[in-house]
Design a protein around this motif. Sequence first.
Motif, PDB file in Angstrom:
ATOM      1  N   GLY A   1      26.492  31.152  36.074  1.00 42.99           N
ATOM      2  CA  GLY A   1      26.719  32.430  35.415  1.00 42.99           C
ATOM      3  C   GLY A   1      27.345  33.445  36.350  1.00 42.99           C
ATOM      4  O   GLY A   1      28.198  34.240  35.934  1.00 42.99           O
ATOM      5  N   GLU A   2      26.926  33.420  37.631  1.00 48.65           N
ATOM      6  CA  GLU A   2      27.519  34.358  38.588  1.00 48.65           C
ATOM      7  C   GLU A   2      29.002  34.065  38.765  1.00 48.65           C
ATOM      8  O   GLU A   2      29.839  34.976  38.787  1.00 48.65           O
ATOM      9  N   GLU A   3      29.325  32.802  38.893  1.00 48.73           N
ATOM     10  CA  GLU A   3      30.731  32.424  39.064  1.00 48.73           C
ATOM     11  C   GLU A   3      31.559  32.846  37.846  1.00 48.73           C
ATOM     12  O   GLU A   3      32.645  33.400  37.976  1.00 48.73           O
ATOM     13  N   GLU A   4      31.026  32.586  36.653  1.00 50.46           N
ATOM     14  CA  GLU A   4      31.728  32.964  35.429  1.00 50.46           C
ATOM     15  C   GLU A   4      31.866  34.475  35.332  1.00 50.46           C
ATOM     16  O   GLU A   4      32.910  35.003  34.921  1.00 50.46           O
ATOM     17  N   ALA A   5      30.808  35.229  35.749  1.00 49.39           N
ATOM     18  CA  ALA A   5      30.853  36.686  35.686  1.00 49.39           C
ATOM     19  C   ALA A   5      31.917  37.245  36.630  1.00 49.39           C
ATOM     20  O   ALA A   5      32.607  38.225  36.298  1.00 49.39           O
ATOM     21  N   ASN A   6      32.055  36.632  37.818  1.00 51.31           N
ATOM     22  CA  ASN A   6      33.109  37.069  38.754  1.00 51.31           C
ATOM     23  C   ASN A   6      34.488  36.877  38.141  1.00 51.31           C
ATOM     24  O   ASN A   6      35.373  37.733  38.252  1.00 51.31           O
ATOM     25  N   GLN A   7      34.668  35.718  37.492  1.00 57.18           N
ATOM     26  CA  GLN A   7      35.955  35.472  36.841  1.00 57.18           C
ATOM     27  C   GLN A   7      36.190  36.463  35.703  1.00 57.18           C
ATOM     28  O   GLN A   7      37.312  36.968  35.526  1.00 57.18           O
ATOM     29  N   GLN A   8      35.116  36.750  34.966  1.00 50.94           N
ATOM     30  CA  GLN A   8      35.233  37.716  33.874  1.00 50.94           C
ATOM     31  C   GLN A   8      35.612  39.087  34.434  1.00 50.94           C
ATOM     32  O   GLN A   8      36.451  39.799  33.863  1.00 50.94           O
ATOM     33  N   CYS A   9      34.977  39.469  35.530  1.00 52.82           N
ATOM     34  CA  CYS A   9      35.251  40.780  36.129  1.00 52.82           C
ATOM     35  C   CYS A   9      36.722  40.901  36.520  1.00 52.82           C
ATOM     36  O   CYS A   9      37.365  41.928  36.290  1.00 52.82           O
ATOM     37  N   GLU A  10      37.254  39.826  37.111  1.00 44.39           N
ATOM     38  CA  GLU A  10      38.675  39.825  37.483  1.00 44.39           C
ATOM     39  C   GLU A  10      39.554  39.963  36.238  1.00 44.39           C
ATOM     40  O   GLU A  10      40.563  40.696  36.250  1.00 44.39           O
ATOM     41  N   ARG A  11      39.179  39.265  35.165  1.00 49.56           N
ATOM     42  CA  ARG A  11      39.978  39.358  33.937  1.00 49.56           C
ATOM     43  C   ARG A  11      39.904  40.764  33.345  1.00 49.56           C
ATOM     44  O   ARG A  11      40.905  41.286  32.843  1.00 49.56           O
ATOM     45  N   PHE A  12      38.707  41.375  33.423  1.00 51.02           N
ATOM     46  CA  PHE A  12      38.577  42.734  32.895  1.00 51.02           C
ATOM     47  C   PHE A  12      39.472  43.699  33.669  1.00 51.02           C
ATOM     48  O   PHE A  12      40.141  44.562  33.081  1.00 51.02           O
ATOM     49  N   GLU A  13      39.457  43.579  35.035  1.00 46.05           N
ATOM     50  CA  GLU A  13      40.296  44.464  35.862  1.00 46.05           C
ATOM     51  C   GLU A  13      41.768  44.273  35.548  1.00 46.05           C
ATOM     52  O   GLU A  13      42.524  45.251  35.439  1.00 46.05           O
ATOM     53  N   PHE A  14      42.170  43.017  35.388  1.00 48.21           N
ATOM     54  CA  PHE A  14      43.573  42.728  35.067  1.00 48.21           C
ATOM     55  C   PHE A  14      43.939  43.309  33.698  1.00 48.21           C
ATOM     56  O   PHE A  14      45.030  43.869  33.520  1.00 48.21           O
ATOM     57  N   LYS A  15      43.042  43.218  32.747  1.00 51.12           N
ATOM     58  CA  LYS A  15      43.293  43.713  31.397  1.00 51.12           C
ATOM     59  C   LYS A  15      43.493  45.213  31.414  1.00 51.12           C
ATOM     60  O   LYS A  15      44.420  45.740  30.783  1.00 51.12           O
ATOM     61  N   LEU A  16      42.643  45.921  32.165  1.00 47.97           N
ATOM     62  CA  LEU A  16      42.778  47.379  32.229  1.00 47.97           C
ATOM     63  C   LEU A  16      44.085  47.788  32.897  1.00 47.97           C
ATOM     64  O   LEU A  16      44.772  48.726  32.447  1.00 47.97           O
ATOM     65  N   ARG A  17      44.456  47.059  33.981  1.00 52.37           N
ATOM     66  CA  ARG A  17      45.735  47.369  34.638  1.00 52.37           C
ATOM     67  C   ARG A  17      46.892  47.101  33.689  1.00 52.37           C
ATOM     68  O   ARG A  17      47.874  47.864  33.639  1.00 52.37           O
TER      69      ARG A  17
END
Length: 575
Positions: free
Chosen positions: A416-432
Motif C-alpha cells: 500500500g505504501e508503494e502504491e500510495a507513493n505512485q499515486q502521489c506522483e500521479r496526483f502531482e503530475f495531474k495538478l501540474r
Amino acid sequence: MNSNGVILIFIIIILAATAVYLATYFLKKKNQDQLDALEKRKEALVHSPVIQHFEGLRERQLFGQSLETLDTFQEKWDDLIKTRLPELENELLQIESNNESFHFKKVQNGLKTTSEYLDEMEKNEKELQGSLQSLDQLEDKNSQEISETLKSFDKLKAKAEDAGKQYGPALPELQKQIGETGRLFQRFHELNSTGDPLEAQKVLTEAQNETEKLTNMTEQIAPLYHELSQVFPGQLDELHDSYEKMTKEYYVFPQQDFPQKIDQIRHGTSLASDDLAKLQLNDVVDENREIAKRIDQMYDRLEKEYAARNYVMNHREQLADFLNHATKNNRQLMIELDHISQSYVLNHNELGDARGFQTQLEGLSRQNDHLNERLKSQDMPYSEIEARYKDMIATLEEIETHQVEIDRSMKDMTSGEEEANQQCERFEFKLRSIKRHVDKWRLPGLTEGYLDYFFVATDRVEALDHELKKIRVNMDNVNELVDLCKADIELVTAKTIQMVDAANLTEQMLQYANRYRHTHEEIKEAIEHSLFLFEKQFRYEEALSTIKSALDKVEPGATARIEKFYYENRESLDF
C-alpha cells in the motif's frame, strides 16, 4: 201484456229451473262419486294384509321383546280399526246426508277433511305393514347374518388355539373373552329359534362387535408380545454385554447409572407384560413405545462414547501439531510485527492481539497436557475429551484466521505504501498538467472559487507526500488522504473543463452575435454585459448564459449549432 209475452216469460222460467236442476244433479253426482272413492279406500283398510300378518305372527307364538313389540303394533292397529275407522264411517254418513240435502258447501269441507284423515290412516297402515313384515322376516335375516359372523368367530378360536404361544400372558384372558363371546352366540340361537328374533338381533349385534374387537386384539397382541419377549430382552442383554466390554476396555461414562437404567427398563417390560395379560392394549402400546425410546437412548450413550474415542484417537496428534504450528506462527508473527512497527504505525492493536494469541496458545497447551494425563489415567469420558478437543480446535482455527488477517494487513502496508507513493506522483503530475493547460488558454483571470479548489487539492497532495515521508508511516492516514486527493483532483478537473468550455463558447458566441450588434439593441447590451463578466470578473459561465439567452431570442437554434460544432471539434481536455 199480450199472450206472447206471457209465453216467453213462462219459457224462461222453465229453462232456468231446468238449468238449476241439471247443475244440482251433476254437482250432487260428483260429490257422490268422491264419496264412493273414499268408501272404497275405507274398505281397503278394513281388508288390509296387516290382518294376515298379525295372524301369522300370533301363530308363531312369539315371546319376550318380540311379543311386546307385536302387542304394541296390535294396539296401534286396534286404535286404527276400532276407534278411528268408526269415526271415519260416521263422517262419511254425515257427508252423504248433506249431499242429499243439497248442503254442498258442507259436503266439500267434509270431503276434504275426510280425505286427509284417510291419508293419515293409510300412512299408518303402511308403516304397520312394513314393521310387521320386518318382524316376520327377522328370524330368517338373523339366520343369514349369523353365518358370516360365525365364520369370523371360528377363525378367531382356531387362531387362538393354533398360535397361542404368540400371545404369551394375554392368552388366558383372550380365551376367557372368546368363551364369553361363544355364549353370546348360544344365547342368540336360543332366542332366535324360540320366538324372540328381535332380542336375538340385539344379542347378535353384541356378538359381532365382540368378535371384531377380539379379532383386532389378536392382530395387536402378537407384535406387542414379540417386542416384550424377544426384541427388548435381546436389546437389553446386548446393551449390558456392550457396557461390560467397554468398561473393561477403560471406557468411562459421564453417569455411572447404566446398569440401573437397564434394570429399570427390564422392570418396565414386566409391567407392560402384566398389562398385556389384562388385555389393556392401549397401555401396552404406550409402554412399549416408551421402552423402545429409552433403549435407543441407551444405545446412543454407548455409541457416543465409542465414536468419541475414535475421534479423540484420530485427532490427538492432529491437535498437538495444530497447537505447535499455531504457536510457531505466532512467534514469527510477533517478530514481523516488531520489525514492521519500526516503519509503520500499527493502528489496530496488532501487537496486542498477537500477545493475546500467545496467552491463549499457552492456555491451550496446558489444557492439552492435562487432557493427555487424563487419557493416560483413563478416568475421563471420551465424550468430554472430544468436546474439549472440538473447542480447542475451534479456538485454534479462530486464532489462525486472525493471524492470517494480521499477516495480510502487514503485506498490505508495504504494498500500500508503494502504491500510495505512485499515486502521489500521479496526483502531482495531474495538478501540474491542469495548471499548464489553464495557462495555455490564456484566460483573463481565474475566480477565487476555482483557485480555492485548486489550492485545496494541492495542499492535500502535499500532505500525502509529507505523510509518506515520515519515519513511521500511518497507512490509515495515507489511505484516507489518497481517497481525499482522488476526490479533490476529480473535482478540480471537472471545474477546469467546465471553465474552459464556458470561456471558449463565450468567445465564439460573442463573435457570432456581432452580426446583430448594430441592428438589435438587446444584443448590443448582452455583448457588453457578457464582456464585462468575462474580462473583468472572470465569471465565464454567467457570461456564456447572458449571451446565449439574448442570441436565442434573435436567432433561435443558433447557440445549439455553435455548441454542437464546438464539442465536435474542440481539442481534448484530458489532463
